[in-house]
Every structure is written in C-alpha cells, then in structure tokens.
Design an enzyme around this catalytic site. Sequence first.
Site: not given
Lengths: 171, 196
Positions: A94, A30-32
């Site tokens: 993401g 989910s991190c960018i």
Amino acid sequence: MISTETMVRMGELAVSTGSGDVLTSIGLGSCIGLVLVDRAKGVVGLAHVMLPERPASVAPQPGKFADTAVPALIDAVVAKGARRVRLEAFMVGGAQMFTFGGGSMDVGARNAAAVKAGLAAARLPVRAAETGGDRGRTVRVYAEDCRVTVKAAGGPETPLLSAPSAGRMAA
Amino acid sequence: MSTYTDLQLDALREMANIGSGNAGTALSSMLGKSVDLSVPHVSALPLADAVDALGDPESMVTAGVLPIFGDMDGVVLLLFTQEAADTLCTLLGVPPGSEYGASALCEIGNILGSSYVQAIGSMVDLHMEPRPPEVVVDQLGAVVSSVLAHVAGDQDVALVMDTNLEVEQEACALSFLLVPEGDGVNELLSRLGLPT
C-alpha cells in the site's frame, strides 16, 4: 528440508499447508499482500490485492480486488482446514510510489483502507501491518511456523511477526 | 475483451518506433553520443505477465514516470538499470547517486518522454501533454505494478510498448514504455486507421 516457494503475482491468491512451503509476493508497491494464518492448523494464505473494489464491468478475479479478495482468501484457507475463529491477518504494501502528477488518488492508501475494512467486516483481527510510505516491499509467509517476513526495497528480510513460543500459543 | 490483431499491434509498433526514434535523437544531441534503438516490442499481456516480462521483479531499478494528459491519457515509464543510471550521470559530468545525479536523470527522463510523446502526438494528431517526471529507485516489480494498477488496473490486459536504447558502446541500456489507459489505446488505433 525441501522448501518450495510459490510466487503470488498481482491479482493472484494461494494457500498452503505444506511445512516446507513459502508463499511470496515480490515487489508490492501500491498493491497489498494480505496474509491469513491459522497457527494451530498450520494453514497459510496470501492474496496479492491490486485495487480496492471490482468495477461491475470487470470479470471476477477474486484476488485482484480488496472487496472480493478478503472473502475469497478466507474461504480458501477454511477449505484447507483452517478454523475461521483462529485466523489472524497481516497486511504489507500500500505504498505511494508516485503521485502521477496530480495525486488525485493514492491507490496504495485506498487499497490498505479497503482491505482493513474487509477484514473488520469479517471480524478478523490484524495482528501486524506494514503499509504506506513510498517504498516497494516483498512479503513471505512460511507455512512451517506461520512466520511472516517483509523486505523493503534494498533492505534486509525482517520478521513482521516471529513465530511465538509454544507456551504462548495456548490462549 | 482487450485483444488486438497482429495488424493493430504492427501499427502500434511502427508508432512506437517513430516516438522512440525521436527520443533517441534528442538523447543523442543532449549527450553528444550516438544512440542505438531496438525495434520496439508491443504486447498485450495479462497484468501479472506484463510485470514478469520486464525482468526480475526484485531487481533494483531507477525509474522515471511521466504521466500524460490530453486526448490520450497514460504513462510513459523509463527504466534504467543501476549501471545505466550511473553511466548516464557520468556522461553528463555529475556524480552518480548524488542529488545532482537524480536531477540529471529527471532531466533525461523529461527530454526522452516529451520528445517521444510529441512525435507520437503529431503522427496521430492527438494532443498529449507529458507532466514532469518523478524519479524513484526501487524494486522493478513495485514500480511496474504500481503504474499498471494506476493506469490499467480495471482491465485484464495491459498494452505495453517498450523500446531499448543503447548509448554508444557504454553498455548503457534503458527501456522505455508507453502504457496508455484503456480508451487511449482505442483512440490511438482509430487514428491509425485500425479501429477496434
């Protein structure tokens, strides 16, 4: 050539001007992974953004939250000699890996929206992005030619944008 | 801010031990094989270190995630190496990598997670209800960082309790993590008589 790979872990950011350097964030869910490059100067930066915004109660860690990571990464590449007007941005990550039994908040989509909003506020164009979906990704930025690659879980490393030929750099 | 004393970590380790003991027994009777447990490892780590502590972030794992709701919120995360996932499927008589394989792993996750949470809940007298697991095959780092972002994102430190289970001599190792949300840890500790 000696190439040095710097791991940019969750919440961290890094910049480089060294031609053999590679900046890498492994396992973006989910991190960018937010990338900024100035091709003319050969300056690259990478932030591993974890959440959209910093709660007031939390100690500042510039790379961790989208609202602080965008300005912090801009400042960091400019401090290394990049010209702000030449900066190009790239976004990777993401994903929605899990719904966590409710799907009340898709952190990945919110992260992508927050980083995009931060870049728009700073008037920086997003040259290419690979966000969303449900797979983990690894992003690599090569300082040598400002090449950005993405590798989806279990897949091959592919260019997000290859280095353009010198002739097309003029504009 | 989120630091814990050795005494508190010991109490949490003992609690995790009881939970994983119960889970191991449930897995053992499901498979009809003996299951060995390691002593749980409990650590409070900066988030990026917590990801690294679990292994090569780019390695592929099969992960089961069970969200927990109730008096304490959090996530139980089960991590199987690819070999372990295949071995467990074979032990259950379903073809590894097939749709049946995925559903068998989901069921194993369900049994492990519920028996773990149930044992801990009754030990500390908290109502905790696990939701059915979601199973994905992906990069270790992507799985763990997404769970931490969801559960512990606004904190600097994540409390991670993990245990390894080994099924007979099948070289089948899986790890088992409980990641409570921030207030959940304090609730657990005060129930254990060691409030922060």
